[in-house]
Structure formats: C-alpha cells, structure tokens
Write an enzyme that holds these catalytic residues in place. Sequence first.
Site: not given
Length: 480
Positions: A150, A226, A228-229, A282
Amino acid sequence: MLRIQNYINGLLVAPQAGRYLDNIEPATGQVYGQIPDSGPEDVAAAVAAAEAALPAWRALPAEDRGRLLVKIADLIDANLDRLARAESQDNGKPLSLARVMDIPRAASNFHFFGTAAGHFATEAHVQEGVAVNYTVRHPVGVVGCISPWNLPLYLFTWKIAPALAVGCCVVAKPSEITPATAFLLSELCIEAGLPAGVLNIVHGNGPNCGQAIVEHPGIKAISFTGGTATGRHLAATAAPMFKKLSLELGGKNPNIIFADCDLAAAVATSIRSSFANQGQICLCGSRIFVERPIYEAFKTEFLQQLKDQRIGDPLEAETKQGALVSEAHLNKVLAYIKLAHDEGGILLAGGHRATVPGRCENGYFLEPTVFENLPFDCRTNQEEIFGPVVTLTPFDTDEEALMMANSTDYGLSATLWTRDLQRAHRVAHQLHSGIVWVNTWLHRDLRTPFGGMKNSGVGREGGLEALRFFTEAQNVCVKL
C-alpha cells in the site's frame, strides 16, 4: 517492458531458477513488467552475502554508517519524480500523492535513522561504592524485513533504515504486487556506495520467498507489515525458532466526532482519512462515529465534499482517487459492499466499480463508498476491508462511542475530534489503540513509537523503539 532483478551482494542479479512473475499496472489492468519469482535458493544467497558483510558493517563507526544512509536519502530526494512515477504506476495511487507523501517520507526515513545512528547512547548505572553497570546494544545480526503493497517505498525504508543504522545487515522482500521502487532503491544504494551484502533485496511471492526468509536460521529477527492472518502464520513459523518479531498488522480504525468539534476541519480531514490512497492505508478511519446532535450536519457536508473526490488516471494532476492495487483486491472490496447491503446498510454514496475512459478503461477503479444504518458489531464494521468504504454511525454518550470504538479485534489507530481538552485526554486513554490522533490525522513524528494493540500487531516501529528492536542488550558489571 521493465524486468526487475534481485539485489544480492551488491549486484543486480536474475533469480537462480529463471522464473518471473508478471507485474500489472492497476490503472490499466495491463502487464507492464516482470519481477523475479525468487525461492529459497535466492534467499540463501542473500543471507550468505549478509553474513559475510556483517562483521565489517557492524564494526563501522555509527557516524560512518549514518553518512551512507543520509547519502541514500539525498539520492531519493534527487530522484523524486522518477520514484513517484514508478510508485504511481506500480500501485495505482495518484502521482500527486506519491510526490508529496510516499517518496519524501521514504527519504526522511533514511535521513532520520542515518542521523540517529550517532545518538543511540549506551546506558550506565552506578551502584555507589559497589559497581558500575553499563548496557551495550549490539546489532542482532542478519534481519529480515518484509513490507506491504500500500505504501511501498515508504514502509520498505521504514524497516530497512533503522536496521542498517544500528549495524545489522538486511535481507528484504517488498510486496510482489508493487516491487518497482524497491528495485530503483537498489540502484540508488549501488550509486551511494553501500557496501556489498549490507542490504539485499529479494523479490518474489509470500509462499516461496517470504516463507524462506522467515524460516532461514541465519535470520535473527523479522520485521513485517501486512495482514493479520499472514502475521499469525509468520509468528507460528518464527516463534519456535526464537526470532525477534515486530508485526504491524491490520486495523479497523474508529473516527470519533464529538458535537463540540471544529466541524469544517473534522469533515475535511475525515474525507482524507477515509479515502486517501483509495482507503488502502492501515490507518484510515473506516468507522465514523458522530455525536447525534451534529450527525445530520456532518453527513450532509461529508457527502457534499465527497463529490470532489475525482476518480481518474493516476498520472493526471486533478485525480484524487486512483485505482485499487489489483483485480483480486477490487473484487474483495466489492464483496464487502455486497455484504454491507445484505446486513441492512443504507448506501449513501458510491458502491460501484468506476470506469475511467481512455488508457485506464480496464483499470481497477472503485467509487468512494459510504453506508449508514449498520450495527456496530456487524461484519462490515468488524472486519478490515482496506478500501474506500466507510460507515457512519450516530452515538449519544462518550461511553457508547468508546464501547463501539473498542468492539473490534483490532487496535491500531483512532482519531478524536473535540475542543474539550479534558475529554480528549480522557477518551484517548480509554481507547484500545496504539495511536490516537486528536483533531488531526496521519501526523508523523519519527521520534515516537508506532504500532498496534490486540490483533493489530506486536512490537513498535519508529524512533528509539526501532533501534532497540534491531539490537540485543548486553549488561556489563564492573566491580569498583
């Protein structure tokens, strides 16, 4: 067609397996370049180069390391237009945004940590008549830095610069979706005379390249930004290897508008904090809570100013809203818009894919989208969308606003708008957010720690926190 190369041991080199990935321009939907599809063998070569360079780099006086970093900062400034254009083409963001935010902040990262290198002091504690204890911070060694798509160069350099400043050597992976400015940075590092192996940039996807970085036993610390997963998977791999971890992860940030605010400033800044970089920051405030007495006035003015968010070719000066980063991400955001409808949301603006005529007719554009009438605990208000989609929700009391703001699994940032100084402090301290802005947004002071609570990550970046992360503390006790 641009063919990007890895930067390993001071040289631009092809991936060892000879495989490449297509690089797509989001504004056109067309392939415009190729990037290395690197694997464990390329990562191993980068780690070997970093390990070989580490003794000399860590022994170099901090002031000399700092001068090299400042030289890289100056080269970024000197190449502003070239880097900004590459960032815009690679990411889909307006060229004007890349010129005023992404590239200048990347330069300031190198400059700040380059000058900070000489001010990172040893701590001493005297036990009167007994001993002197002093703490030395040694570079942790070879570190891995993995950054997102991003804010490509901005966040890439935010990790690399402090690691280099304290004497670490780096193996870094930019996002495979936006690799262009990291590649140009490797050329600038060569021009600056950065010693071979001190910084190595390996391009590739997460499963092949990123995983190899996380798994490599020679890499002692990982700094990752990046989703969370992905952060959860990365931690599961790295933690049993006792690697240091800094994880800056997702956010679902509240923007709380109190009735006593400066309404004009709150609306104008909330437009920016909702839709800057197509909502792909974010820190964007995607849940807007407005105190009921001014709810209708805020909504009316917000929707009126939203009409000025011109969607267009990112290279045109008038464009305020560019393309989303990829077709897959566009489809993800569109799926959340459908979900918002299914959950009973009332669409106030946007909600559809946008068409930009001319060269961008096949680009990944989306209208800025606003919903109201959604429960605070519905999926649309709980899950990170990471696009130009926001919700408006009224509230009646401070306690209600705090309950809704703190209701998600995330805790990255929050914004408050109020003229009441006591309320600002009181509410800020009760928010489960690593960062709280009052009457502003995205204000940055590199001396302050940055990071989230809850599922928004662990550890902090910025200032002394970043320098400490890339070092190991050693206490020495000398008896008097």
